[in-house]
Design a protein around this motif. Structure first.
Motif, mmCIF file in Angstrom:
data_model
loop_
_atom_site.group_PDB
_atom_site.id
_atom_site.type_symbol
_atom_site.label_atom_id
_atom_site.label_comp_id
_atom_site.label_asym_id
_atom_site.label_seq_id
_atom_site.Cartn_x
_atom_site.Cartn_y
_atom_site.Cartn_z
ATOM 1 N N ASP A 116 0.686 -1.126 -0.019
ATOM 2 C CA ASP A 116 -0.447 0.346 0.059
ATOM 3 C C ASP A 116 0.636 1.106 0.191
ATOM 4 O OD1 ASP A 116 -2.411 -1.813 -0.294
ATOM 5 O OD2 ASP A 116 -2.677 -1.070 1.971
ATOM 6 N N ALA A 117 1.927 1.411 1.100
ATOM 7 C CA ALA A 117 2.601 2.202 1.512
ATOM 8 C C ALA A 117 3.471 2.405 -0.721
ATOM 9 C CB ALA A 117 3.907 1.954 1.829
ATOM 10 N N HIS A 169 2.698 1.757 -3.701
ATOM 11 C CA HIS A 169 1.361 2.524 -4.566
ATOM 12 C C HIS A 169 1.374 3.802 -4.525
ATOM 13 C CE1 HIS A 169 -2.219 2.094 -6.742
ATOM 14 N NE2 HIS A 169 -3.125 2.918 -5.827
ATOM 15 N N GLU A 170 1.217 4.324 -2.989
ATOM 16 C CA GLU A 170 0.791 5.636 -2.657
ATOM 17 C C GLU A 170 1.958 6.496 -2.886
ATOM 18 O OE1 GLU A 170 -1.244 8.707 -1.133
ATOM 19 O OE2 GLU A 170 -2.181 6.333 -1.414
ATOM 20 N N LYS A 205 1.953 7.541 -12.762
ATOM 21 C CA LYS A 205 0.452 8.075 -12.505
ATOM 22 C C LYS A 205 -0.819 9.081 -13.249
ATOM 23 C CE LYS A 205 0.088 7.406 -7.489
ATOM 24 N NZ LYS A 205 0.469 8.115 -5.793
#
Length: 123
Positions: A104-105, A107-108, A121
């Motif tokens: 998750d980190a 991806h963020e 992105k």
């Protein structure tokens, strides 16, 4: 909790640990990105770094650190951080949660597990 057995599997890039008769295998990438080192965790809140591009990292050697921990030397040169028995046990029994937090980190942050990969992105 002290492990009953510790075995390094260089070919599969995994560290095998047995705690109370229960075997676990941890990938080198997982151990590297969750290193307890100051480089990764930082010296205070918000000072750590997010390792990325470590999908192909391996473990060169493991060394006992007294009777309470391991020092893991990775093939990317990272060799700081002492993995206590308690920390290793936590990494084993809470693997899914720790791994998902890391993913998750990544991806963020727009980072990738793969080396030499940049994530773009789109708006």
């Amino acid at each position: 909790m002290t492990p009953d057995k510790i075995r390094l599997h260089k070919k599969s890039r995994q560290l095998e640990l047995v705690f109370a008769g229960q075997p676990y295998r941890l990938d080198a990438e997982y151990l590297r990105v969750l290193s307890p080192s100051a480089e990764v965790r930082g010296h205070g809140a918000g000072q750590g770094t997010l390792p990325h591009g470590k999908q192909e990292v391996g473990i060169d050697t493991i060394e006992a650190a007294g009777n309470y921990a391991l020092k893991i030397v990775f093939d990317d040169g990272h060799d700081s951080g002492i993995y206590t028995w308690d920390y290793l046990h936590d990494l084993c029994v809470n693997y899914e949660a720790h791994w998902q937090e890391y993913l998750d980190a990544l991806h963020e942050a727009g980072k990738s597990r793969a080396p030499d990969t940049q994530v773009v992105k789109l708006m």
